[in-house]
Motif scaffolding. Structure first.
Motif, short mmCIF file in Angstrom:
data_model
loop_
_atom_site.label_atom_id
_atom_site.label_comp_id
_atom_site.label_asym_id
_atom_site.label_seq_id
_atom_site.Cartn_x
_atom_site.Cartn_y
_atom_site.Cartn_z
N GLU A 10 0.85 -1.19 0.00
CA GLU A 10 0.00 0.00 0.00
C GLU A 10 0.89 1.24 0.00
O GLU A 10 1.73 1.43 0.87
CB GLU A 10 -0.90 0.02 1.24
CG GLU A 10 -1.89 1.16 1.21
CD GLU A 10 -2.68 1.27 2.51
OE1 GLU A 10 -2.99 2.41 2.90
OE2 GLU A 10 -2.96 0.23 3.12
N GLY A 13 -2.21 5.40 -0.23
CA GLY A 13 -3.61 4.99 -0.07
C GLY A 13 -4.12 4.02 -1.10
O GLY A 13 -5.30 3.71 -1.13
N GLU A 14 -3.24 3.53 -1.97
CA GLU A 14 -3.66 2.57 -2.99
C GLU A 14 -2.84 1.30 -2.89
O GLU A 14 -1.68 1.31 -2.46
CB GLU A 14 -3.48 3.16 -4.40
CG GLU A 14 -4.48 4.24 -4.71
CD GLU A 14 -4.47 4.62 -6.18
OE1 GLU A 14 -4.39 3.70 -7.03
OE2 GLU A 14 -4.51 5.81 -6.47
N GLU A 66 5.65 8.38 0.47
CA GLU A 66 5.03 7.71 1.62
C GLU A 66 5.89 7.88 2.87
O GLU A 66 5.38 8.13 3.96
CB GLU A 66 4.82 6.23 1.29
CG GLU A 66 3.95 5.49 2.27
CD GLU A 66 2.47 5.80 2.11
OE1 GLU A 66 1.69 5.29 2.92
OE2 GLU A 66 2.08 6.54 1.19
#
Length: 199
Positions: A10, A13-14, A66
């Motif tokens: 992840e 958020g995907e 991230e």
């Protein structure tokens, strides 16, 4: 393992799939070797992990974004498991498979030689395009080969030779005699004569 759930990470958020295609596998092994990949996951080597993501079709910049958003510790905790599973898949290891490994006879081969053979099987034996071979996983190629062999046996195209025997092994004296006289007793001279007569 064929049909196993995909390996996902992840980022932003995907969910993105880490697919151990033959192309990704060969490139990563050539650049980092298997132990290098495993060590990179364990030590969370950002450079090599970005390369792993790139070969799986994931933008490496997503990893940096991230880390900047949630911190290195959280990203490391979340990605180490899937990345380790991806590295094992590249090595052809299914961590969920409890089947004991059987020793294989013959000369050991390198991972590069093994994956080259898989490419040859996919494009030569199975007739896939190069793109299809590169995008398939090693498990898919092996399963397709097994299915092809089973089909050939079922249709009678591939028939095991019953009663096949090992070739004759000559003694040193026989070999010397063959060499001096130019006559091999196992050679089918009548068959050669018949073939010449037809020509």
């Amino acid at each position: 393992m064929l049909g196993a759930d995909g390996i996902f990470v992840e980022l932003a958020g995907e969910a993105y799939e880490l697919r151990p295609s033959l192309r990704a596998t060969m490139r990563l092994l050539r650049r980092h070797q298997l132990f290098g990949l495993i060590a990179a996951v364990e030590g969370f080597n950002i450079t090599i992990i970005m390369d792993m993501l790139r070969e799986a079709g994931i933008k490496p910049a997503l990893l940096l974004a991230e880390i900047a958003t949630v911190g290195l510790g959280k990203v490391r905790n979340r990605l180490t498991g899937p990345l380790a599973e991806f590295a094992l898949a590249i090595a052809g290891i299914d961590p969920d498979d409890t089947t004991p490994i059987k020793p294989v006879a013959g000369k050991p081969i390198t991972p590069t030689e093994y994956h080259t053979q898989l490419f040859e099987i996919a494009t030569g034996w199975l007739g896939w395009t190069a793109a299809e071979a590169w995008n398939a996983t090693p498990a898919e190629i092996i399963a397709a080969q097994n299915g092809h062999v089973a089909y050939l046996k079922m249709t009678g195209v591939l028939v095991p030779v019953e009663g096949a025997k090992e070739p004759d092994i000559y003694t040193a004296e026989q070999l010397k005699e063959i060499e001096e006289g130019g006559l091999d007793p196992a050679f089918d001279r009548d068959g050669l004569a018949a073939l010449k007569a037809k020509l």
